[in-house]
Design a protein around this motif. Sequence first.
Motif, PDB file in Angstrom:
ATOM      1  N   CYS A  30      39.445  43.499  52.276  1.00  0.00           N
ATOM      2  CA  CYS A  30      39.445  44.394  51.224  1.00  0.00           C
ATOM      3  C   CYS A  30      38.041  44.957  50.954  1.00  0.00           C
ATOM      4  O   CYS A  30      37.199  44.278  50.534  1.00  0.00           O
ATOM      5  CB  CYS A  30      40.286  43.955  49.920  1.00  0.00           C
ATOM      6  SG  CYS A  30      40.009  45.159  48.451  1.00  0.00           S
ATOM      7  N   CYS A  33      36.970  44.316  46.981  1.00  0.00           N
ATOM      8  CA  CYS A  33      36.852  42.855  46.243  1.00  0.00           C
ATOM      9  C   CYS A  33      36.557  41.839  47.375  1.00  0.00           C
ATOM     10  O   CYS A  33      36.199  40.617  46.901  1.00  0.00           O
ATOM     11  CB  CYS A  33      38.150  42.339  45.554  1.00  0.00           C
ATOM     12  SG  CYS A  33      39.484  42.078  46.692  1.00  0.00           S
ATOM     13  N   CYS A  45      45.970  45.221  48.963  1.00  0.00           N
ATOM     14  CA  CYS A  45      45.305  43.856  48.577  1.00  0.00           C
ATOM     15  C   CYS A  45      46.092  42.994  47.832  1.00  0.00           C
ATOM     16  O   CYS A  45      46.744  43.347  46.853  1.00  0.00           O
ATOM     17  CB  CYS A  45      43.783  44.461  47.922  1.00  0.00           C
ATOM     18  SG  CYS A  45      42.726  42.943  47.449  1.00  0.00           S
ATOM     19  N   ASN A  47      44.761  40.504  45.976  1.00  0.00           N
ATOM     20  CA  ASN A  47      44.082  39.973  44.714  1.00  0.00           C
ATOM     21  C   ASN A  47      44.420  40.713  43.538  1.00  0.00           C
ATOM     22  O   ASN A  47      44.350  41.635  43.451  1.00  0.00           O
ATOM     23  CB  ASN A  47      42.726  40.105  45.087  1.00  0.00           C
ATOM     24  CG  ASN A  47      41.550  39.708  43.963  1.00  0.00           C
ATOM     25  OD1 ASN A  47      42.044  39.209  42.946  1.00  0.00           O
ATOM     26  ND2 ASN A  47      40.453  39.873  43.987  1.00  0.00           N
ATOM     27  N   CYS A  50      41.727  42.600  41.667  1.00  0.00           N
ATOM     28  CA  CYS A  50      40.986  43.478  42.571  1.00  0.00           C
ATOM     29  C   CYS A  50      40.880  44.737  41.736  1.00  0.00           C
ATOM     30  O   CYS A  50      41.723  45.351  41.149  1.00  0.00           O
ATOM     31  CB  CYS A  50      41.813  43.910  43.819  1.00  0.00           C
ATOM     32  SG  CYS A  50      41.039  45.121  44.949  1.00  0.00           S
TER      33      CYS A  50
HETATM   34 ZN   LIG Z   1      41.005  43.838  46.914  1.00  0.00          ZN
END
Ligand SMILES: [Zn+2]
Lengths: 157, 395
Positions: A30, A33, A45, A47, A50
């Motif tokens: 990504c 992040c 993504c 996360n 993020c």
């Molecule tokens: Zn990310």
Amino acid sequence: MARTRRPVVTGWFTDDTVPEGAFRLLGTRCSACAAVFFPREDDACRNPVCPGGGALGEVPLSPRGRVWSYTDGRYRPPAPYVSDPDAPWEPYTLVAVELAAEGMVVLGQAAPGVRTSDLRVGQEVEVVPGVLNEDAEHVWTTWHWRPVAPERTEERA
Amino acid sequence: MNDIAVIGAGMHPWGKWGRSFVSYGTAAARAALADAGLDWTDIGSVVGADTMRCGYPGYVAGATFAQALGWQGARVTSVYAACASGAQAIGTARAQILAGLADAVLVVGADSTPKGFFAPAGGERPDDPDWLRFRILGATNPAYFALYARRRMALYGDTPEDFARVKVKNAAAGALNPLARYRKPVTAEEVAASAVVADPLRLLDICATSDGGAALVLCGLDFARRHGHPDPVRIRAVSTVSPTYPRAALDLPDIATDSTTALDPAPHAFRASIARAAYEEAGLGPEDLSLAEVYDLSTALELEWYEDIGLCGPGEGAKLLRDGTTRLGGALPVNTSGGLASFGEAVPAQAIAQVCELTWQLRGTAGDRQVPGARAGITANQGLFGHGSAVVAVR
Ligand SMILES: [Zn+2]
């Protein structure tokens, strides 16, 4: 008739157009992040914190890592694992490898001939192209983990 | 306090009986209803824990059991959460009781299993990690258990003899449990003589798959009092938390862990976080426990659970076992039922069966397996795809 080489799953590793030494597992990263995903995440993504707005781009994973753990399969696994039911079962070795740069552990079968007795936790291994199985039309390709030859480890030390 | 009462517990014995999961589930349900002193028509809600192996009736287990017991109009719910399905069924029932949606809830889970390794659903499904791990790696469930076991050996110095000791301990408890599938004591020599399945684990280190059924009748404390249960076993916590990103511990059916490049992992890994959430909700800690039922899918995994539920520090599980702390008669017996080692896994029933064992222990009716003066217990389990559960019960 010649059998076509095909990856067992699309986009997870480099194809036959690169030399064996350049073989790599392929993940995604990504841009917002720096999270790395393997198996590759192409949608969004994962996360949860993020900042967003990034894009997922393909990245090769580190070619070497250290053994996190290992085992073998003494009994024939069920389908969809492909094996010849008429042939005697040949155990395969399974290795979990810690990649330092990515901060992740990636499973894989060991290269043919590598036994659990050849492995220890913490040992350096490298990713190499391999063949999972063959059928009438295809040679199904995959990745294997193989211990790094001792002399090459010493060179690096 | 969000306590609910357990007024009925019932099980169909575990085994390989070759019948439909419906028959095990209804037998367990009838046993739980009789234990509660209620009629089936007194039940306002049925929550079924689903099985994925028995076709459509298994996907709608709540309705399947309600129909088999005789439609009587109760609310029905069916839940699936892999090995934690039974605990999520209990959690659902608790939410309905606390919300005032139902007075008495029947929770049922049952399974009928084929021989051999658990295998993924059929077809060509390259988007399914469970399918992929079999197709690409041939990575069975025991392969993952073996990876964890080998890691413990390297990290903590655990030995195959330590793992065998778990089996010996649990088989000794299972021998005293008429509901267990395996009721013979097992020696360390017998474990060592069993075939290696996935190095370093042997056949007797790994739990089998079984047929079985378990059921509970749950209700509010007022309802319990009104129906002749002035001092029932109480469920004080049901934890069904999910993991936090990045998951740094390799788990079934994943081929890799989450990367830690963007974010550091949480200080407590998933299994530990399940237990911590349960303790927090219950307002008690490991020091308050009289016993625990943990998910010993493999012998080595039971040692991990000791650490994850806070009975000891990381790497100290084998020592706790060797000291005799966790055997029947020890300071904190674990898997007094005999555990999965003696039962084999009947997935949707197993987490419910864990709570049945707590119930009998806390009532003081566990017979030869009784932990004297048991006041509090925890169950813990973990399943595929980020599922896990812990239930705290007290008396
Ligand atoms: Zn990310």
